[in-house]
Design a protein around this motif. Structure first.
Motif, PDB file in Angstrom:
ATOM      1  N   TRP A 148       0.453  81.218  39.676  1.00 50.83           N
ATOM      2  CA  TRP A 148       0.008  80.588  40.916  1.00 50.83           C
ATOM      3  C   TRP A 148       0.823  81.184  42.054  1.00 50.83           C
ATOM      4  O   TRP A 148       2.053  81.127  42.055  1.00 50.83           O
ATOM      5  N   ASN A 149       0.117  81.740  43.029  1.00 53.70           N
ATOM      6  CA  ASN A 149       0.828  82.447  44.099  1.00 53.70           C
ATOM      7  C   ASN A 149       1.504  81.502  45.082  1.00 53.70           C
ATOM      8  O   ASN A 149       2.382  81.914  45.835  1.00 53.70           O
ATOM      9  N   TYR A 150       1.123  80.206  45.076  1.00 51.81           N
ATOM     10  CA  TYR A 150       1.719  79.273  46.035  1.00 51.81           C
ATOM     11  C   TYR A 150       3.214  79.067  45.751  1.00 51.81           C
ATOM     12  O   TYR A 150       4.035  79.081  46.656  1.00 51.81           O
ATOM     13  N   ASN A 151       3.552  78.862  44.487  1.00 49.60           N
ATOM     14  CA  ASN A 151       4.972  78.725  44.150  1.00 49.60           C
ATOM     15  C   ASN A 151       5.515  79.947  43.411  1.00 49.60           C
ATOM     16  O   ASN A 151       6.659  79.934  42.944  1.00 49.60           O
ATOM     17  N   ARG A 152       4.658  80.981  43.266  1.00 48.69           N
ATOM     18  CA  ARG A 152       5.058  82.260  42.678  1.00 48.69           C
ATOM     19  C   ARG A 152       5.653  82.089  41.289  1.00 48.69           C
ATOM     20  O   ARG A 152       6.683  82.657  40.944  1.00 48.69           O
ATOM     21  N   GLU A 153       4.959  81.330  40.477  1.00 44.24           N
ATOM     22  CA  GLU A 153       5.470  81.046  39.134  1.00 44.24           C
ATOM     23  C   GLU A 153       4.532  81.602  38.073  1.00 44.24           C
ATOM     24  O   GLU A 153       3.310  81.408  38.129  1.00 44.24           O
TER      25      GLU A 153
END
Length: 810
Positions: free
Chosen positions: A514-519
């Motif tokens: 998930w690019n929002y939290n880069r995890e």
């Protein structure tokens, strides 16, 4: 030698012709092996039989009638055979079924005397017809899940459920492999609309309560996988009750290339809500329409089924308006009874509209390799409008004989005011590819990838204050415009290896980013199942896997209305062992399923439960565990009627980082703090019992009884915003017994081909909801007296109610 099992489930057809013929034969798999307990029946009827251990069957049929014989077996495609028999004719058939490479069952287990089943660890298969007759408040599909072990729900007005210590946000729901979402802003079960799944359209139900395979998504608790029908002939139904109604249509084109399903539902909870302790003007209205259309792109009859396009679309419009007037609640103990009077002013309005559509393109390149392309989109608009003032008076209740039950001294006066103008809009769009490749008779590889984009806009404007003993204190204030945009990517690969006819192992890996939290998360999972050679009725299974749940919008928003972009995926290790035992009692088949499980959870996001709203802390500051045992016995306790009994034992606790308890000396002075350690989670329910039982008159199976029993021990609770008392108190147990009585009136024999659109049968039912009139509690309202002491006033659910239902089949 197994005796023939008769499948007369609901009625004895009228007007059967005296001229008879007989069909005998065998049912074989495409490898030539006989299939025991395959079902052979007439299309659209309850007339049929099952094969014995050698795959043989015998079925009497009427002569000089156009009939359609339907053959079914789990893991194989349905087979239809059109017949017209002469009087006294004896027809011998050899029916060969073709395996379905697109079926999502993976573990091939051979049972007793050649019985072939496909199971997953913690997987329950349910008959979709039972969800339509289960007595419940709104006929909600999910209520059948609550009778399974490890699944609980303490609110008959809600379609949410908890699985093995998780909350409802931890449950995956698929319909035709399309993931389903629920609204975000709902605060109480009264506001809930219809659950997405329409039971009139369902053909297959599979439910996993843990340890599922990599092909399924990223959640912590459960997977519900629903398949909608692909009808072959015209059928329709109309259902109505005091709480709503529904209708559905299904049919197919003459060449069977085009099929369609259409379902419309409406729910009105006014009748039930009028029985709540808050009196007022309730105006609930929930409606939805769903359609599922499939089209076979191959014109060549020999190529049929190789390329099929399916389109699922849904629109839901839910509107809840209440203008409360007053409330009277007596609580406390017999030695110190108290009574709360509340007068209301204002109203509450909750609306949401949800559009969801999905396109499913299936193509079978060869008999061993097939692919599926899924495109889906969700759009939802939600609005929460509230201006509500509540003035209360807390009084003692007299215990004197001459004025028993009368109020005496006032203990507290005050008021609450709540204001909200909240709107939320979300847009999800996903594309997914799934593939199944059978390399060898013993090897199957499944792999796929998915990409999705999401946009959420949340306008948050709400506040509230409390006036107690002339002291006004703001309780909350939130004013924010929140936006979230992100992209998610997932992929999986898994390998199923049948070591021999008795042992199967499935292992694989799932990845998500998930690019929002880069995890980036990686989830290895493995399952193993085998049947003992000495006792083919006994099988064992085990699963071990790492599961992540990347946060959605709700987990990112803290109680102050702020987004935390650094929240990571919650993580859990599932360890499950279990067994299935097939046995006979009263000369009928039964199955005993037992599982023990342990879930070790880290990076947990704590939350509090406010009715059915989950308020997350938006921090990965806890670790937790869940351990328990689930047991289920199912079979025909009464001939021709499947029933089951479930038992679940559970303990789940969590430890929040940095939480502590103030220590006091004998003089009442604070002398320090102590770490609290592990406490009960909001879903910690030690004992859970579920039962679904059917019965009918011995000489008249058209008259039936249905019993739905749910019991759950008390859940923990505590005053909101006070971490020292979080989940510190034990709540009351949840008890509910719903009883249904029905009569089927057969208007036309279903042994013969009926005219299109003619009425086949009429089902009439009477339900007694909450038969024991239990005072179940859903939440607590907290009020203070003049001395500043806080009281938890219980909010009760619905009492005993009668409900009339009918169902007309065409």
């Amino acid at each position: 030698m197994l005796k023939y099992l008769v499948v007369w489930l609901c009625l004895l057809p009228l007007g059967v012709s005296a001229q008879q013929a007989v069909v005998t034969g065998t049912v074989l798999g495409n490898g030539g092996q006989p299939l025991a307990l395959a079902t052979i029946g007439l299309k659209g009827s309850t007339t049929g039989t099952q094969t014995d251990a050698q795959g043989a069957f015998r079925l009497p049929l009427p002569a000089n009638k156009d009939l359609v014989l339907l053959v079914r077996y789990l893991g194989y495609k349905e087979l239809e055979r059109h017949l017209r028999l002469a009087p006294g004719q004896k027809l011998q058939l050899e029916l060969v079924l073709e395996q379905d490479p697109l079926q999502l069952g993976v573990v091939n287990v051979r049972g007793k005397k050649g019985e072939d089943t496909r199971e997953q660890v913690s997987l329950a298969k349910l008959d979709p017809r039972l969800s339509r007759i289960l007595p419940s408040a709104f006929g909600d599909f999910n209520k059948i899940l609550v009778t399974l072990p490890g699944v609980s729900s303490n609110n008959e007005l809600s379609s949410t459920y908890s699985v093995r210590g998780g909350n409802y946000d931890e449950n995956l729901v698929y319909v035709n492999n399309i993931e389903i979402y629920r609204p975000f802003l709902i605060t109480s079960a009264q506001q809930e609309g219809l659950g997405f799944v329409n039971p009139d359209l369902v053909s297959d139900i599979a439910f996993s309560s843990g340890g599922w395979q990599p092909q399924y998504g990223d959640k912590l608790s459960s997977v519900l996988n629903i398949q909608y029908k692909k009808p072959q002939t015209f059928a329709a139904s109309v259902t109505g009750s005091l709480t709503g109604g529904a209708m559905h249509l299904e049919s197919a084109s003459a060449d069977k290339r085009l099929t369609y399903l259409l379902g419309l539902r409406h729910k009105n909870g006014q009748y039930l809500l009028q029985g709540l302790q808050v009196e007022g003007d309730y105006r609930p209205s929930f409606s939805d329409v769903q359609a599922y259309v499939t089209y076979d792109l191959r014109k060549d009859s020999l190529q049929r089924g190789r390329t099929v396009l399916g389109v699922l679309t849904s629109y839901a419009h839910n509107n809840f308006l209440v203008v409360p007037e007053s409330r009277v609640t007596t609580f406390g103990t017999s030695q110190a009874p108290l009574r709360l009077y509340v007068a209301f002013a204002g109203r509450e309005l909750m609306t949401y509209r949800t559009w969801q559509t999905g396109l499913n393109l299936q193509h079978r390149f060869t008999d061993n390799f097939s692919s599926e392309l899924i495109l889906s989109g969700v759009q939802s608009q939600e609005r929460e409008f509230r201006d509500l003032e509540a003035a209360y008076r807390l009084s003692e209740v007299s215990r004197q004989a001459h004025e028993l039950g009368e109020t005496e001294r006032t203990r507290g006066l005050g008021s609450h005011f709540d204001h909200a103008r909240n709107t939320l809009g979300l847009h999800f769009l996903t594309a997914e590819a799934r593939n199944s490749w059978r390399l060898h008779q013993r090897h199957t590889i499944r792999f796929g990838a998915r990409a999705g984009v999401e946009r959420i806009a949340d306008q948050l404007q709400e506040y509230g204050f409390r006036d107690s003993a002339d002291y006004v204190q703001p309780t909350y204030s939130r004013n924010a415009a929140l936006h979230l945009a992100g992209r998610r990517f997932t992929g999986y690969v898994q390998h199923t290896y049948e070591l021999d006819s008795l042992k199967t192992i499935t292992y694989g890996l799932r990845a998500a980013y998930w690019n929002y939290n880069r995890e980036l998360t990686l989830s290895p999972r493995v399952q193993y199942a085998f049947i003992t050679r000495r006792n083919p009725d006994l099988s064992f299974k085990a699963a071990l896997g790492l599961y992540y749940q990347p946060p959605l919008y709700r987990e990112l928003r803290n109680p102050a209305g702020e987004l935390n972009p650094h929240v990571q995926a919650q993580r859990a290790v599932h360890a499950i062992v279990g067994s299935d035992y097939l046995f006979k009692a009263w000369r009928r088949d039964f199955k005993l399923s037992t599982e023990a499980y342990y879930k070790h959870m880290s990076r947990i996001i704590p939350y509090e439960v406010d009715n059915v709203r989950l308020r997350y802390h938006a921090r990965n500051n806890a670790r937790a565990y869940a351990a328990g045992v689930d047991v289920r016995v199912n079979g025909e306790f009464i001939p021709g009627a499947e029933s089951w009994l479930s038992l679940g034992l559970l303990q789940t606790k969590e430890n929040l980082e940095g939480d502590s308890l103030t220590l006091f000396n004998a003089a009442g002075e604070a002398i320090g703090r102590r770490e609290i350690g592990y406490i009960r989670r909001p879903t910690d329910q030690l004992l859970n019992i579920g039962m679904f039982f059917q019965d009918h008159l011995p000489d008249n199976p058209t008259v039936r009884m249905y019993l739905n029993l749910v019991y759950g021990s008390g859940l923990p609770f505590g005053p909101p915003g006070q971490s020292e008392y979080r989940n510190a108190f034990a709540g009351k147990s949840y008890k509910r017994l719903d009883l249904g009585l029905s009569k089927v009136i057969v208007l036309e024999s279903d042994l013969v081909a009926r005219k299109r659109g003619t009425l086949e049968s009429l089902w009439i039912g009477l339900e007694v909801l909450n038969l024991i009139d239990a005072n179940n509690r859903v939440s607590y309202t907290y009020v203070q007296d003049v001395n500043g002491m806080t009281y938890a006033v219980p909010n009760f659910l619905t009492g005993r109610r009668l409900n009339l239902r009918f169902m007309a089949k065409f």
